[in-house]
Scaffold this motif. Structure first.
Motif, mmCIF file in Angstrom:
data_model
loop_
_atom_site.group_PDB
_atom_site.id
_atom_site.type_symbol
_atom_site.label_atom_id
_atom_site.label_comp_id
_atom_site.label_asym_id
_atom_site.label_seq_id
_atom_site.Cartn_x
_atom_site.Cartn_y
_atom_site.Cartn_z
ATOM 1 N N PRO A 89 34.970 -41.649 25.406
ATOM 2 C CA PRO A 89 35.159 -42.211 26.691
ATOM 3 C C PRO A 89 35.716 -41.338 27.867
ATOM 4 C CG PRO A 89 35.819 -43.877 25.317
ATOM 5 C CD PRO A 89 35.531 -42.740 24.387
ATOM 6 N N GLY A 90 36.811 -40.726 27.259
ATOM 7 C CA GLY A 90 37.641 -39.632 28.113
ATOM 8 C C GLY A 90 36.794 -38.581 28.715
ATOM 9 N N PHE A 91 35.743 -38.095 28.116
ATOM 10 C CA PHE A 91 34.842 -37.183 28.760
ATOM 11 C C PHE A 91 34.193 -37.168 29.811
ATOM 12 C CE2 PHE A 91 35.484 -34.959 24.606
ATOM 13 C CZ PHE A 91 35.030 -33.614 24.779
ATOM 14 N N ASN A 92 34.190 -38.589 30.086
ATOM 15 C CA ASN A 92 33.455 -39.005 31.828
ATOM 16 C C ASN A 92 34.574 -38.828 32.855
ATOM 17 O OD1 ASN A 92 30.860 -39.865 31.493
ATOM 18 N ND2 ASN A 92 31.482 -41.135 29.829
ATOM 19 N N GLY A 93 35.860 -38.489 32.441
ATOM 20 C CA GLY A 93 36.918 -38.496 33.376
ATOM 21 C C GLY A 93 37.846 -37.231 33.044
ATOM 22 N N PRO A 94 37.545 -36.036 33.043
ATOM 23 C CA PRO A 94 38.234 -35.022 32.530
ATOM 24 C C PRO A 94 39.442 -34.823 33.857
ATOM 25 C CG PRO A 94 36.351 -34.039 33.267
ATOM 26 C CD PRO A 94 36.196 -35.334 33.028
ATOM 27 N N LEU A 95 40.624 -34.716 33.375
ATOM 28 C CA LEU A 95 41.702 -34.163 34.186
ATOM 29 C C LEU A 95 41.979 -32.764 34.361
ATOM 30 C CD1 LEU A 95 44.440 -36.530 32.722
ATOM 31 C CD2 LEU A 95 43.051 -37.223 34.612
ATOM 32 N N MET A 96 42.134 -32.204 35.599
ATOM 33 C CA MET A 96 42.131 -30.982 35.852
ATOM 34 C C MET A 96 43.678 -30.584 36.243
ATOM 35 S SD MET A 96 40.291 -28.388 38.901
ATOM 36 C CE MET A 96 38.733 -28.963 38.229
ATOM 37 N N VAL A 97 44.326 -29.924 35.270
ATOM 38 C CA VAL A 97 45.804 -29.274 35.564
ATOM 39 C C VAL A 97 45.718 -27.858 36.223
ATOM 40 C CG1 VAL A 97 48.026 -29.160 34.601
ATOM 41 C CG2 VAL A 97 46.611 -30.864 33.861
ATOM 42 N N VAL A 98 46.564 -27.927 37.400
ATOM 43 C CA VAL A 98 46.368 -26.535 38.287
ATOM 44 C C VAL A 98 47.966 -26.410 38.118
ATOM 45 C CG1 VAL A 98 46.162 -25.386 40.460
ATOM 46 C CG2 VAL A 98 44.786 -27.558 39.616
ATOM 47 N N VAL A 99 48.272 -24.936 37.574
ATOM 48 C CA VAL A 99 49.273 -24.391 37.326
ATOM 49 C C VAL A 99 49.651 -23.334 38.180
ATOM 50 C CG1 VAL A 99 50.880 -23.271 35.690
ATOM 51 C CG2 VAL A 99 49.358 -24.781 34.816
ATOM 52 N N ASP A 100 50.743 -23.336 39.148
ATOM 53 C CA ASP A 100 51.139 -22.418 40.098
ATOM 54 C C ASP A 100 51.949 -21.438 39.531
ATOM 55 O OD1 ASP A 100 51.570 -21.015 42.409
ATOM 56 O OD2 ASP A 100 52.390 -22.652 43.430
ATOM 57 N N GLY A 101 51.459 -20.551 38.615
ATOM 58 C CA GLY A 101 52.645 -19.672 37.906
ATOM 59 C C GLY A 101 51.611 -18.673 36.982
ATOM 60 N N ASP A 102 52.314 -17.999 36.379
ATOM 61 C CA ASP A 102 51.664 -16.935 35.313
ATOM 62 C C ASP A 102 51.160 -17.584 34.162
ATOM 63 O OD1 ASP A 102 53.781 -17.423 34.057
ATOM 64 O OD2 ASP A 102 54.754 -15.564 34.521
ATOM 65 N N LYS A 103 50.533 -16.690 33.296
ATOM 66 C CA LYS A 103 50.049 -17.238 31.885
ATOM 67 C C LYS A 103 51.152 -17.845 31.210
ATOM 68 C CE LYS A 103 47.077 -15.614 28.242
ATOM 69 N NZ LYS A 103 47.837 -16.393 27.054
ATOM 70 N N ALA A 104 52.346 -17.195 31.118
ATOM 71 C CA ALA A 104 53.346 -18.026 30.113
ATOM 72 C C ALA A 104 53.662 -19.248 30.497
ATOM 73 C CB ALA A 104 54.671 -17.296 30.433
ATOM 74 N N LEU A 105 53.720 -19.719 31.861
ATOM 75 C CA LEU A 105 53.790 -21.098 32.414
ATOM 76 C C LEU A 105 52.504 -21.981 31.818
ATOM 77 C CD1 LEU A 105 55.309 -23.375 33.782
ATOM 78 C CD2 LEU A 105 54.535 -22.394 36.102
ATOM 79 N N ALA A 106 51.510 -21.228 32.135
ATOM 80 C CA ALA A 106 50.037 -22.079 31.797
ATOM 81 C C ALA A 106 50.140 -22.305 29.997
ATOM 82 C CB ALA A 106 48.990 -21.142 32.146
ATOM 83 N N ASP A 107 50.486 -21.463 29.299
ATOM 84 C CA ASP A 107 50.802 -21.607 27.938
ATOM 85 C C ASP A 107 51.653 -22.782 27.709
ATOM 86 O OD1 ASP A 107 48.558 -19.790 27.478
ATOM 87 O OD2 ASP A 107 50.071 -18.155 27.093
ATOM 88 N N LYS A 108 52.811 -22.613 28.289
ATOM 89 C CA LYS A 108 53.824 -23.590 28.043
ATOM 90 C C LYS A 108 53.330 -24.976 28.345
ATOM 91 C CE LYS A 108 58.607 -24.770 29.456
ATOM 92 N NZ LYS A 108 59.615 -24.593 30.387
ATOM 93 N N THR A 109 52.636 -25.161 29.657
ATOM 94 C CA THR A 109 52.089 -26.364 29.934
ATOM 95 C C THR A 109 50.932 -26.883 28.829
ATOM 96 O OG1 THR A 109 52.118 -25.784 32.178
ATOM 97 C CG2 THR A 109 50.709 -27.549 31.857
ATOM 98 N N VAL A 110 50.167 -26.201 28.444
ATOM 99 C CA VAL A 110 49.054 -26.384 27.406
ATOM 100 C C VAL A 110 49.731 -27.206 26.178
ATOM 101 C CG1 VAL A 110 47.309 -25.715 25.557
ATOM 102 C CG2 VAL A 110 47.157 -24.895 28.285
ATOM 103 N N ASP A 111 50.743 -26.373 25.667
ATOM 104 C CA ASP A 111 51.541 -26.892 24.463
ATOM 105 C C ASP A 111 52.128 -28.439 24.736
ATOM 106 O OD1 ASP A 111 50.927 -24.555 23.370
ATOM 107 O OD2 ASP A 111 52.815 -23.554 23.598
ATOM 108 N N ARG A 112 52.749 -28.466 25.781
ATOM 109 C CA ARG A 112 53.325 -29.738 26.140
ATOM 110 C C ARG A 112 52.516 -30.767 26.216
ATOM 111 N NH1 ARG A 112 54.732 -33.082 30.150
ATOM 112 N NH2 ARG A 112 53.685 -31.858 31.817
ATOM 113 N N VAL A 113 51.194 -30.565 26.971
ATOM 114 C CA VAL A 113 50.306 -31.478 27.297
ATOM 115 C C VAL A 113 49.533 -31.799 25.935
ATOM 116 C CG1 VAL A 113 48.105 -32.089 28.264
ATOM 117 C CG2 VAL A 113 49.822 -31.050 29.444
ATOM 118 N N LYS A 114 49.307 -30.930 24.796
ATOM 119 C CA LYS A 114 48.677 -31.335 23.699
ATOM 120 C C LYS A 114 49.518 -32.292 22.774
ATOM 121 C CE LYS A 114 46.115 -27.051 22.694
ATOM 122 N NZ LYS A 114 45.986 -25.888 21.777
#
Length: 736
Positions: A425-450
């Motif tokens: 069901p969740g594929f019909n409503g994907p969430l878009m997370v926008v990171v205002d920062g570099d790749k390190a912050l983006a990777d850290k966000t991915v790990d936390r959300v997982k």
């Protein structure tokens, strides 16, 4: 005011050809503007001050040319039973679809097309895949070649045995209301014929209402692109304008006939109708306008524009009732009266009842006397009944409609269901997370959300060219409108700083619902407060406006309870064409508060002003209630039935939002007109007695006297009469 409107009504009656010509010219001008204007777009949708909107704004800055708010489409392909979508034959068909979208007609509006095999958009069992298509413009701005290329992309694949369905807002089209609105107008015509007993009198309110709505809706259409109005704005303007237009003309024509019955000349009767019933029309219209314009408090541009457009149509309806209706009455002559009534009025019928003999009481009189005999019982029955119906409102869940709320016969709904079956069901409503920062912050966000519960998948971060912003797509476990998905959005936001924002359609819907909830109390305070002051001017009372406001709250909560029961719980859903239950549209509560409050005050003004008029002329409170019902009940009932018929016509609309609004407004008018205004209001007035019309002397001195009941007009005309009805002085007034 009554004197001014009296002059206006007589002037319009006397110069009827000029007045009619002006309105016809306005209709043609508005129609020409609408015909030559380009098709309206969907309107830009923004929610200032929300995190989802801040993320969209950040995307526009850091990912130029991405068109974050552009239309999207998902082409879902399902292989026949026992086969795989990644088999050579199926894969070849899918590749043809991708190529046709990239290089076919309308490719200039296409931003990107994701190959499902490269994007890993194939289900684990290999039965289903989807192609994501991103466009540079909104769904309503797609050209016909682009739309045809999308809908025809899977034709060959379907012929090869694949099940191809298309979802997304790229298929968005202007809502279709169907034939229901025509049926509503036909019912309104029948009610008018029964009420007036004359085809001319019945047709006149319909004609003037259609002219007013034609001017209003055509103006909205002509200005749609200039003012960035949404596709549903004209539908709302038509819905409100048609209902109030018929009602306002109905009250003017009814009062005109009553004045004729008292033996007045036609021009004089038109002036008095405009001066008395016209005053009520002005203040009733003002309450509707206040309620609609007050939607600006919510601070959602789309809703503000809808409110202003509908308010403009109401203003046109008021002006039509005050000018065009008296003008057309001049053309109609004696034909606005039933045949028998004409002969009686002009000396050819049966003699009038003997003096002192009370005529047979009508239905309104009998109903009022019944309530006066049992006010406590009637009051309790009305309040308890509406209270029971309002119970489902306590379980109200809000959201915005998506493809899951579409009829099961549509391609959008079938694509939605195929995605749910193949990917979750969740594929019909994907969430878009926008990171205002570099790749390190983006990777850290991915790990936390997982690591959060309710997350099925998290894509690797997609960095912009400068490397200072990234986009992460999060797939929830549950459907977009579920409480679990809403909690997940809040959880992602709670654990992030100001540099990580959650957006996308699902997050936008959540923020929209929250903003509507936050604005409801301030909006109620503004609208009810202003209307309370307005009604205090009209009725010269404190308790009567207070009773009107409380009665409205009761009727609107009961109407919301009915909406929840039908559209959220599914009770009697098949009867109203509800194929999919779900959350109630986020704007529904505040929208109903605004529109229904204005309409509810119409009946309050029209019914209670006649009671006030009788009370001012010396009748006791109870008798004043009976008098008000004697002269107004029949017309108020007809007006309510007409409004219910018009709103019910929109229940047949193809779009869930229009269907829900039509049902909600129809039910609310029924509750408010028949239960609150016609039952609870007279019961309360009977219990209050003289106290109902109490106003502190200091407040009475500072409040301006708007004279809705036309008392100053009667005194003015009476002072100038010399044993006559003041017709000489009336002619002088018209010359001013």
């Amino acid at each position: 005011m009554a004197t001014f409107l009296y002059r206006l009504g007589r002037g319009a009656f006397r110069r009827r050809r000029f007045v009619a010509l002006v309105w016809v010219a306005l209709l043609f001008a508005a129609g020409f503007g609408a015909a030559t204007a380009s098709a309206p777009t969907s309107g830009s949708f923004s929610i200032p001050g929300t995190e989802a909107q801040k993320a969209f704004d950040l995307l526009d800055q850091r990912f130029p040319g991405m068109a974050a708010d552009g239309a999207t489409a998902r082409i879902v392909i399902k292989a026949p039973a026992g086969e795989k979508v990644d088999s050579p034959a199926s894969k070849a068909q899918v590749e043809k679809i991708v190529t046709s979208l990239k290089d076919g007609a309308g490719k200039d509006q296409v931003s990107s097309v994701a190959d499902p095999y490269e994007a890993k958009a194939v289900s684990q069992d290999g039965s289903t895949a989807y192609i994501s298509v991103k466009y540079k413009v909104s769904g309503m701005e797609l050209t016909d070649p682009t739309r045809e290329a999308l809908t025809g992309a899977g034709t060959q694949a379907k012929a090869a045995g694949l099940n191809v369905q298309i979802g997304g807002d790229a298929l968005m089209a202007a809502p279709k209301t169907g034939s229901g609105e025509i049926i509503g107008v036909v019912i309104a015509a029948i009610v008018l014929v029964i009420t007036f007993g004359s085809l001319i009198a019945a047709g006149l309110p319909l004609l003037t209402a259609l002219i007013g709505v034609g001017i209003g809706v055509s103006s909205v259409t002509a200005l749609a692109n200039v003012l960035d109005l949404g596709s549903t704005t004209s539908t709302l303007a038509m819905m409100i304008g048609l209902a109030v237009g018929i009602d306002y003309a109905l009250f003017i024509v009814s009062r005109y006939r009553a004045e004729l019955a008292e033996g007045r000349e036609r021009e004089e009767a038109a002036g008095r109708a405009a001066g008395t019933a016209g005053s009520a029309v002005v203040f009733a219209g003002l309450t509707v306008v206040i309620a609609l314009v007050g939607l600006a408090v919510v601070n959602i541009p789309m809703l503000t524009k809808m409110g202003f457009a509908a308010a403009g149509t109401v203003v046109i309806a008021v002006l039509v009732a005050l000018t065009l209706v008296p003008a057309l009455l001049g053309f109609a002559g004696k034909k606005v009266l039933p045949a028998g009534t004409k002969s009686k009025l002009f000396g050819k019928g049966k003699p009038a009842p003997a003096q002192g003999v009370e005529p047979k009481p009508n239905g309104g009189t009998r109903w009022a006397r019944f309530i006066l005999r049992r006010p406590v019982m009637v009051l309790l029955a009305g309040v308890i009944g509406l209270g029971v119906i309002a119970i489902p409102a306590s379980k109200l869940e809000m959201g915005l409609p998506d493809d899951g709320s579409q009829p099961v016969s549509t391609s959008q709904r079938q694509a939605y269901d195929l995605l749910s079956e193949g990917f979750g069901p969740g594929f019909n409503g994907p969430l878009m997370v926008v990171v205002d920062g570099d790749k390190a912050l983006a990777d850290k966000t991915v790990d936390r959300v997982k690591g959060l519960d309710g997350v099925v998948a998290v894509t690797p971060p997609q960095l912009n060219k400068a490397g200072d912003a990234a986009i992460i797509t999060v797939i929830p476990k549950d459907r977009p409108s579920s409480v679990e998905t809403e909690n997940l959005v809040h959880e992602i936001r709670a654990g992030s700083g100001d540099d990580v924002l959650v957006t996308g359609a699902t997050a936008m819907n959540i923020d929209f619902s929250q903003k509507m909830n936050d604005a409801l109390v301030p909006y109620l305070a503004l609208v009810v407060g202003l209307a309370f002051l307005l009604l205090m001017l009209v009725f010269r009372s404190i308790l009567v406006p207070l009773k009107a406001a409380l009665g409205f709250l009761l009727s609107v909560v009961a109407a919301l309870g009915a909406v929840v029961a039908v559209f959220q719980w599914g009770w009697l859903g098949s009867l109203f064409g509800v194929e999919q239950t779900g959350p109630i549209m986020s704007m529904m509560p505040i929208f109903m508060v605004g529109v229904v409050f204005g309409l509810a005050m119409d009946y309050e003004v029209f019914l209670v002003t006649r009671m006030r008029e009788a009370y001012v002329h010396g009748e006791r409170p109870g008798q004043a209630v009976v008098t008000g019902f004697q002269y107004s009940a029949r017309v108020v009932v007809a007006a309510a039935v007409i409004m219910i018929a018009v709103f019910s016509g929109f229940i047949g609309a193809s779009e869930q939002m229009i269907k829900m609004i039509g049902f909600g407004l129809a039910v609310a008018v029924f509750f408010d007109a028949f239960v609150v205004r016609m039952t609870i209001v007279p019961a309360v007035l009977a219990l209050l007695g003289h106290k109902a019309w109490w106003l502190p002397k200091w407040l009475d001195r500072i409040l301006p006297n708007v004279d809705v009941e036309g008392e100053s007009l009667r005194k003015h005309l009476g002072e100038s009469s010399d044993g006559s009805d003041g017709s000489d002085k009336d002619r002088e007034l018209v010359k001013v």
